[in-house]
Design a protein around this motif. Structure first.
Motif, PDB file in Angstrom:
ATOM      1  N   MET A 179       0.832  -1.205   0.000  1.00 42.77           N
ATOM      2  CA  MET A 179       0.000   0.000   0.000  1.00 42.77           C
ATOM      3  C   MET A 179       0.867   1.254   0.000  1.00 42.77           C
ATOM      4  N   ASN A 180       2.006   1.180   0.669  1.00 42.42           N
ATOM      5  CA  ASN A 180       2.895   2.339   0.667  1.00 42.42           C
ATOM      6  C   ASN A 180       3.524   2.562  -0.688  1.00 42.42           C
ATOM      7  N   ASN A 181       3.514   1.535  -1.517  1.00 44.37           N
ATOM      8  CA  ASN A 181       4.078   1.686  -2.851  1.00 44.37           C
ATOM      9  C   ASN A 181       3.093   2.234  -3.860  1.00 44.37           C
ATOM     10  N   VAL A 182       1.845   2.414  -3.433  1.00 43.56           N
ATOM     11  CA  VAL A 182       0.878   3.018  -4.349  1.00 43.56           C
ATOM     12  C   VAL A 182       1.253   4.492  -4.509  1.00 43.56           C
ATOM     13  N   PRO A 183       1.408   4.965  -5.744  1.00 44.22           N
ATOM     14  CA  PRO A 183       1.861   6.349  -5.936  1.00 44.22           C
ATOM     15  C   PRO A 183       0.879   7.345  -5.334  1.00 44.22           C
ATOM     16  N   ASP A 184       1.402   8.372  -4.687  1.00 42.24           N
ATOM     17  CA  ASP A 184       0.552   9.384  -4.069  1.00 42.24           C
ATOM     18  C   ASP A 184      -0.377  10.033  -5.078  1.00 42.24           C
ATOM     19  N   SER A 185       0.103  10.103  -6.329  1.00 44.11           N
ATOM     20  CA  SER A 185      -0.716  10.782  -7.340  1.00 44.11           C
ATOM     21  C   SER A 185      -2.070  10.094  -7.515  1.00 44.11           C
ATOM     22  N   VAL A 204      -9.010   1.623  -6.170  1.00 45.79           N
ATOM     23  CA  VAL A 204      -7.675   2.101  -6.537  1.00 45.79           C
ATOM     24  C   VAL A 204      -6.583   1.245  -5.921  1.00 45.79           C
ATOM     25  N   TYR A 205      -6.626   1.123  -4.591  1.00 50.01           N
ATOM     26  CA  TYR A 205      -5.511   0.456  -3.921  1.00 50.01           C
ATOM     27  C   TYR A 205      -5.445  -1.025  -4.226  1.00 50.01           C
ATOM     28  N   VAL A 206      -6.582  -1.694  -4.091  1.00 53.03           N
ATOM     29  CA  VAL A 206      -6.561  -3.154  -4.263  1.00 53.03           C
ATOM     30  C   VAL A 206      -6.020  -3.554  -5.635  1.00 53.03           C
ATOM     31  N   PRO A 207      -6.482  -2.938  -6.731  1.00 58.40           N
ATOM     32  CA  PRO A 207      -5.912  -3.336  -8.021  1.00 58.40           C
ATOM     33  C   PRO A 207      -4.412  -3.103  -8.096  1.00 58.40           C
ATOM     34  N   SER A 210      -2.488  -5.687  -6.313  1.00 59.10           N
ATOM     35  CA  SER A 210      -2.880  -7.074  -6.592  1.00 59.10           C
ATOM     36  C   SER A 210      -1.737  -8.082  -6.669  1.00 59.10           C
ATOM     37  N   PRO A 211      -0.547  -7.758  -7.184  1.00 56.31           N
ATOM     38  CA  PRO A 211       0.487  -8.803  -7.160  1.00 56.31           C
ATOM     39  C   PRO A 211       0.774  -9.283  -5.742  1.00 56.31           C
ATOM     40  N   THR A 212       0.865  -8.332  -4.814  1.00 56.45           N
ATOM     41  CA  THR A 212       1.094  -8.731  -3.422  1.00 56.45           C
ATOM     42  C   THR A 212      -0.085  -9.516  -2.880  1.00 56.45           C
ATOM     43  N   LEU A 213      -1.279  -9.100  -3.228  1.00 58.56           N
ATOM     44  CA  LEU A 213      -2.465  -9.785  -2.703  1.00 58.56           C
ATOM     45  C   LEU A 213      -2.523 -11.223  -3.222  1.00 58.56           C
ATOM     46  N   TYR A 289      -6.689 -11.347 -13.640  1.00 59.50           N
ATOM     47  CA  TYR A 289      -7.274 -10.205 -12.938  1.00 59.50           C
ATOM     48  C   TYR A 289      -6.270  -9.263 -12.310  1.00 59.50           C
ATOM     49  N   ALA A 290      -5.085  -9.786 -12.052  1.00 59.14           N
ATOM     50  CA  ALA A 290      -4.134  -8.925 -11.351  1.00 59.14           C
ATOM     51  C   ALA A 290      -3.655  -7.821 -12.280  1.00 59.14           C
ATOM     52  N   TYR A 291      -3.266  -6.741 -11.706  1.00 64.57           N
ATOM     53  CA  TYR A 291      -2.913  -5.554 -12.470  1.00 64.57           C
ATOM     54  C   TYR A 291      -1.456  -5.237 -12.205  1.00 64.57           C
ATOM     55  N   TYR A 292      -0.620  -5.654 -13.135  1.00 59.60           N
ATOM     56  CA  TYR A 292       0.799  -5.463 -12.905  1.00 59.60           C
ATOM     57  C   TYR A 292       1.266  -4.174 -13.548  1.00 59.60           C
ATOM     58  N   GLY A 293       2.047  -3.425 -12.854  1.00 59.09           N
ATOM     59  CA  GLY A 293       2.621  -2.228 -13.476  1.00 59.09           C
ATOM     60  C   GLY A 293       1.673  -1.059 -13.444  1.00 59.09           C
ATOM     61  N   GLY A 294       2.214   0.110 -13.415  1.00 62.62           N
ATOM     62  CA  GLY A 294       1.428   1.330 -13.299  1.00 62.62           C
ATOM     63  C   GLY A 294       0.449   1.493 -14.428  1.00 62.62           C
TER      64      GLY A 294
END
Lengths: 294, 381, 299
Positions: A179-185, A204-207, A210-213, A289-294
């Motif tokens: 979660m801390n790696n989710v960009p502030d933007s 926003v956060y969960v997708p 998702s790799p970690t989840l 379903y996972a969303y890799y990369g920005g």
């Protein structure tokens, strides 16, 4: 063009790898392969192994206890995984949103990682004990009779609770990092769009996490099947009437209480296949379903 | 201390040739600079000499010994990397001495003495007990140099050692490196992408592009007689102007004709082939005619597009016909975009390059009329 | 979700709007922040309270706690712990666990470091295959192999010995993986400098790699200690002499004794707290290197 492979002596490399390879071969691969072999035999103490081909596997399908155990395990793991992920995500999110005292909350949430499963089991056994338990008296005040030593579903719930409680710490560690790696933007964009907190978490956060989840779902699944053994052993011993007889516990009993090694090996093989298949399915679903990369 | 020879060296990665057909001889005690743009193969060449890469073909010799297959540790070379490669957990002193036990046969006392000398030469004696984190970029670089010095190698190899330093520090370190070379005189091969560094440091300079050597020559010769268009445009700042022209003969004399002007080329007519070519002339060899009856040689009419005042000069970009070129002019001319100027040139400083291969065809300087210096220079000046 | 590309414009508009509306204060409402804290506190309490209760009970003479009002630390703390450790022999279990965990941690580190050294710094044909073979062991947890493993270990005559509860753990796929990732993050110019100097592999490992891996080594050691300390199933299977047993299974004995009325339940809590303390202490003391190691492991 730069390379780290600065050494070329193959003998040295072999020696360096030797301990790992030997232990892996002798104590990991050999027994695993042997388990498959042993599953085709009838084996126990004091007698020679007798080849029985697929008998052991046939017994699996006719054994009521075993089939119940499969059902219980799958349900148990599903509940534990769902519970851990949901509660873990909530705790992680709360710590993320709070502005003060983050590190204090974080340590308080992570500490169960160090908790031995056995201790978790015992603590819950004590707190929910039908006659002695502290929590019991409060629950009974609500009109529910607590007698999970004889009531199957209740036993299931209590053991599941203990299992979920223990595993949250590990999940919070990884979820916080993700979660801390989710960009502030992204957070700012969501706020600008007037998205509420909960929506922000889920949309926003969960997708983005998702790799970690996915990784955690796999880890939690393995935990649900294997890591919960001490809780079952200390709290219910598989009962009452098999309500908490998860596969690993049933397997242990077959091997080390009934000494039916061949049958137990067949159960190990099936357990391996079941867990392997589950993990494979999870990986495939995650690819979709996972969303890799920005 | 030795000389280094590379013969027909090639290094390929799969289908890609990082370095091809390299023939080079570094003289004993020479400071040789290898320069070129990113990806030209200069670092690969250096690493081949070091032994960090193995040549796919060709031989590498140090002195009389063939070292092509020899391990780096046995070649008696010392290398300084762009990012200094200092072990962060060791003091500067320990960084300097760490590998000496394995790579040299000095006694402990000898090593200590060498460390002291090197530290003095590099002015880092007070820094020896600090760890890299407590050192500035320049100090770290000097520690890395100290490490190389203490080895007493036959060859120093430096891979862009100044690239991570800021401009001022770089200039200072350049002078220090030159001083060190004078003091210790070890054969040195130095790689950089900065042509200024190459020109100021090298006894000779190797210009490489796309894995091949373009020219090997002392700095002034590279400037005056570039062997290819690439070298001509790479060496010198601001870069040489290149304009497409056609060479033909008028009255038996060669003339370079451009849409907007034509220049007679000094010298005998028969050495210059006719046909399309590229004319090269440096901005500093052009000037703006100020209109008082100076003996003219065909001034070029051009329109000013951009002016860049540099303080000591005025860099003007002009257009003649479809092509742009730059002139380094007197500083206070008061020109603005749109002005017409008459540009004069130094007839002794014209160059012609083949339109297809880029090879030099002609240099107007009376010293040399014909093309390139040979790539392998067996007797460096 | 709206495009992040238009963010700068919208951010500008938003800020202007907020400034106009609220007179410059753009922070969340006080009520919202308080409720966040309340929720966070509640969640954290749920996670912490059971053990706090257990700790309190461990200081009481009996296990009888009927209401929250009873949750006052009792007087029998010292007596209980002394009894658990000495009278019931729990010190033996703790010691066995310590020795086992220590051997496993040191052993795994050594074995995995050597393997990672070979995998990262040696040129070896089929190296990737070797790495995969090591990694694949993650698919073979104890339950999948413990029946034949049991027979093997008994045949070796190792049952009830420290060998049985340490050697099988020495090949660690995760440790090799973590060390490999870490080694690969060391700049190759440092490695090449060592090569130019002709530094040998063991010297390279001891003088360069290990000092540069201190944080990771601590983190991995904590992870391995917690893992080893918490092992339950395998010691249960392979050790049947009470004196050789580890703390986790020792708890099972305590529980049995409490159920049969031989000891008070508070003693079970005492044993539990004792068993909990070592890994918890390590977690708190080394949480920074530990968290760093976890993030490295994710990749």
């Amino acid at each position: 063009m730069a390379t780290r492979e600065i050494f070329e002596n193959r003998l040295q490399a072999g020696l360096l790898l030797f301990p790992t390879m030997v232990v892996s071969a002798v104590f990991l691969y050999y027994p695993a392969i042997r388990a498959v072999g042993l599953s085709f035999f009838q084996a126990s103490f004091g007698r020679d192994d007798a080849f029985v081909a697929l008998d052991n596997y046939a017994r699996l399908f006719t054994s009521g206890t075993y089939l119940d155990s499969v059902f219980v395990s799958v349900l148990f793991t599903a509940v534990v995984v769902a519970g851990v992920m949901a509660f873990g995500l909530c705790v992680t999110f709360l710590i993320h949103e709070v502005e003060l005292g983050k590190s204090a909350y974080l340590i308080a949430a992570i500490w169960p990682y160090a908790l031995p499963p056995a201790v978790a089991g015992l603590v819950f056994l004590f707190l929910f004990h039908p006659t002695l338990g502290l929590v019991t008296s409060y629950i009974e005040a609500l009109g529910v009779t607590v007698d999970w030593f004889t009531n199957g579903p209740q036993a299931f719930v209590v053991v599941a609770l203990a299992a979920v409680w223990k595993q949250i710490g590990y999940n919070v560690i990884f979820m916080t990092a993700a979660m801390n790696n989710v960009p502030d933007s992204l957070t700012e964009a969501a706020n600008l769009d007037g998205v509420g907190r909960f929506q922000r978490l889920m949309r926003v956060y969960v997708p983005v996490m998702s790799p970690t989840l996915v990784f955690l779902v796999v880890i939690n699944t393995i935990y649900g099947f294997f890591g919960t053994f001490p809780m079952v052993d200390l709290m219910t011993k598989g009962g009452p009437a098999g309500a908490t007889n998860i596969l690993i516990y049933d397997l242990w009993r077959t091997a080390f209480q009934f000494y039916d090694f061949g049958f137990a090996s067949a159960k190990s093989v099936v357990l391996f296949v079941v867990v392997g298949a589950l993990m494979y399915v999870q990986f495939r679903l995650s690819d979709r379903y996972a969303y890799y990369g920005g | 201390m030795t000389d280094v020879t590379l013969e027909a060296v090639r290094k390929s990665y799969g289908d890609v040739d990082a370095v091809e057909g390299v023939d080079l001889r570094v003289a004993d005690g020479e400071f040789l600079v290898v320069v070129g743009p990113s990806g030209c193969g200069k670092s690969t060449t250096l690493r081949l000499i070091a032994g960090l890469e193995t040549a796919t073909a060709g031989t590498i010799r140090m002195g009389e010994t063939d070292v092509t297959g020899v391990e780096p540790a046995d070649r008696n070379v010392a290398m300084v990397f762009q990012n200094y490669a200092l072990y962060p957990h060791m003091t500067a002193r320990r960084n300097i001495t760490f590998g000496t036990g394995s790579s040299t046969s000095f006694t402990d006392a000898e090593i200590e003495e060498r460390v002291r000398e090197a530290a003095e030469a590099l002015d880092i004696t007070d820094l020896l007990d600090r760890k890299p984190a407590a050192l500035s970029g320049g100090e770290r670089q000097r520690v890395a140099l100290g490490r190389a010095l203490v080895r007493d190698p036959d060859v120093f190899l430096l891979d862009e050692p100044l690239s991570n330093l800021d401009a001022k520090l770089r200039i200072k370190m350049r002078a220090e490196l030159a001083k060190l070379h004078e003091e210790f005189g070890t054969t040195t091969v130095y790689v950089t992408h900065d042509q200024t560094e190459a020109m100021t440091l090298g006894d000779r300079v190797v210009v490489m592009d796309d894995g091949e050597i373009q020219q090997v020559a002392p700095p002034q010769e590279l400037y005056d007689y570039p062997a290819t268009q690439f070298v001509a445009e790479f060496i010198g700042d601001p870069a040489m102007n290149t304009l497409p022209v056609v060479v033909d003969r008028r009255d038996g004399r060669p003339v370079a004709t451009h849409a907007a002007f034509s220049l007679p080329l000094p010298g005998t007519g028969d050495t210059v082939p006719e046909g399309p070519a590229v004319l090269g002339v440096r901005p500093e060899h052009l000037s703006v005619a100020n209109g008082d009856g100076e003996p003219a040689g065909n001034p070029i009419e051009a329109t000013v597009t951009v002016t860049e005042p540099l303080g000591d000069s005025l860099l003007i970009e002009c257009r003649a016909g479809d092509d742009a070129f730059r002139v380094e002019a007197e500083p206070r001319l008061g020109l603005v975009s749109g002005d017409t100027v008459r540009v004069r040139y130094d007839p002794e400083r014209l160059h012609l390059f083949a339109a297809d291969t880029g090879e030099a065809l002609y240099h107007s300087d009376t010293g040399r009329r014909r093309g390139a210096a040979t790539p392998v220079d067996p007797d460096p000046a | 979700m709206s495009s992040v590309a238009t963010l700068p414009d919208r951010l500008g508009e938003y800020t202007e709007q907020m400034v106009a509306e609220t007179g410059g204060d753009t922070r969340d409402g006080l009520v919202e922040r308080l409720s966040l804290h309340a929720l966070a506190l509640g969640a954290v309490l749920l996670l912490v309270l059971p053990v706090v209760v257990a700790a309190i009970v461990s200081t009481k003479p009996t296990g009888i706690v009927t209401s929250v009002a009873d949750l006052v630390p009792g007087r029998s703390g010292a007596a209980n712990y002394r009894r658990a450790l000495v009278g019931l022999g729990f010190w033996r279990f703790m010691l066995n666990s310590f020795v086992m965990a220590a051997i496993i941690v040191v052993g795994k580190l050594l074995v995995a470091a050597l393997a990672a050294l070979a995998i990262v710094y040696y040129r070896l044909p089929y190296k990737n295959l070797v790495f995969l073979v090591v990694l694949f062991t993650l698919m073979l947890p104890v339950p999948v192999r413990f029946v034949p493993l049991y027979r093997l270990v008994v045949e070796l005559g190792w049952n009830n010995s420290f060998l049985a509860i340490t050697v099988p753990y020495l090949a660690s796929a995760t440790t090799v993986f973590i060390l490999r990732q870490h080694f690969r993050s060391i700049p190759s110019s440092l490695v090449e400098t060592a090569k130019l100097d002709g530094v040998g592999p063991l010297r390279f490992l001891v003088s360069v790699l290990v000092p540069m891996s201190r944080g990771i080594i601590v983190g991995v050691s904590v992870i391995m200690f917690v893992y080893a300390w918490n092992q339950y199933l395998w010691p249960l299977v392979i050790i049947d002499t009470e004196g050789q047993q580890v703390a986790q299974v020792g708890l099972s004995l305590l529980r049995g004794q409490a159920s049969s009325g031989e000891i008070a339940w508070s003693m079970v809590m005492t044993g539990s707290i004792l068993t909990l303390l070592p890994p918890l202490a390590l977690l708190v003391a080394f949480r920074k290197p530990l968290l760093e190691t976890f993030t490295l492991q994710q990749r």
